[in-house]
Design an enzyme around this catalytic site. Structure first.
Site, PDB file in Angstrom:
ATOM      1  N   PRO A 110       1.779 -11.581   1.235  1.00 13.41           N
ATOM      2  CA  PRO A 110       1.913 -10.696   1.717  1.00 13.41           C
ATOM      3  C   PRO A 110      -0.263  -9.820   2.168  1.00 13.41           C
ATOM      4  CG  PRO A 110       2.928 -10.987  -0.875  1.00 13.41           C
ATOM      5  CD  PRO A 110       1.776 -11.625  -0.521  1.00 13.41           C
ATOM      6  N   SER A 111      -1.240 -10.651   2.478  1.00 11.85           N
ATOM      7  CA  SER A 111      -2.330  -9.891   1.874  1.00 11.85           C
ATOM      8  C   SER A 111      -3.027  -9.924   3.874  1.00 11.85           C
ATOM      9  CB  SER A 111      -3.140 -11.441   1.478  1.00 11.85           C
ATOM     10  OG  SER A 111      -4.607 -11.005   2.206  1.00 11.85           O
ATOM     11  N   PRO A 112      -3.801  -9.058   3.895  1.00 10.14           N
ATOM     12  CA  PRO A 112      -3.750  -8.600   4.933  1.00 10.14           C
ATOM     13  C   PRO A 112      -4.750  -9.870   5.109  1.00 10.14           C
ATOM     14  CG  PRO A 112      -4.535  -6.960   3.399  1.00 10.14           C
ATOM     15  CD  PRO A 112      -3.614  -7.441   2.987  1.00 10.14           C
TER      16      PRO A 112
END
EC number: 5.99.1.4
Length: 199
Positions: free
Chosen positions: A11-13
């Site tokens: 989920p990391s941008p």
């Protein structure tokens, strides 16, 4: 031949903004990559970090500015308020782990498709139908979404422990096995590139 252990959260941008630059760098130097998805929130908890929802407003506001700047700089579309975030990273991580063990498909493409789903396509990467579609599109058996659950859960937990042992504390985090050199952040990929050239 150098080998890179790549610790990341789906989920990391910031992992999303890394795009395929790691793979390009590895190909240029003949290096191999082991993808090690993990629970970033637990990594923060275990290594002195602060979860995004617990950070001071000034930090959160600056993070949003930096994400916008990097998105524009890299030419990657990014929704600062995705429909499905926060999201449980385990299901997509299990799929990546199972696909890596199975082989035969585009693993890097699979990883990037999950990241793109969150930050550019407003899809729920914890949804079984989304996971199966991403596996299939990357050339893997969509049934891996079910088959890899037990091994995936075990490896997912082990990746966290290995990350901590290796000195990782955020993502994306790259560790070169041969030298022990560590690189934190998509903005450190140029340094990784230079380092591999010296090995």
């Amino acid at each position: 031949m150098a080998h890179i252990d790549y610790y990341f959260g789906t989920p990391s941008p910031w992992v999303y903004l890394a795009g395929d630059r790691l793979e390009q760098i590895a190909a240029r130097h003949g290096a191999t990559i082991t993808y090690k998805p993990l629970d970033l929130m637990q990594l923060f908890d275990r290594t002195g970090g602060t979860r995004p929802d617990q950070r001071h407003p000034a930090r959160s506001e600056y993070r949003a500015q930096e994400l916008r700047r990097w998105s524009g700089h890299l030419g990657l579309p990014l929704n600062l308020k995705p429909a499905f975030w926060p999201v449980n990273p385990a299901p997509s991580s299990y799929a990546i782990i199972a696909a890596q063990a199975a082989g035969g498909g585009d693993l890097a493409g699979l990883v990037q498709s999950f990241l793109r789903a969150v930050w550019a396509e407003n899809e729920n990467i914890a949804d079984d139908a989304v996971i199966r579609a991403k596996l299939s599109a990357a050339g893997f058996d969509p049934a891996l979404a079910d088959k890899g659950l037990f091994v995936g859960a075990e490896t997912f937990g082990r990746n966290l422990e290995q990350a901590i042992e290796a000195g990782a504390f955020g993502a994306p985090f790259y560790v070169v096995r041969e030298s022990g050199e560590r690189f934190w952040g998509q903005d450190r990929l140029d340094f990784l590139d230079r380092h591999l050239a010296t090995l």
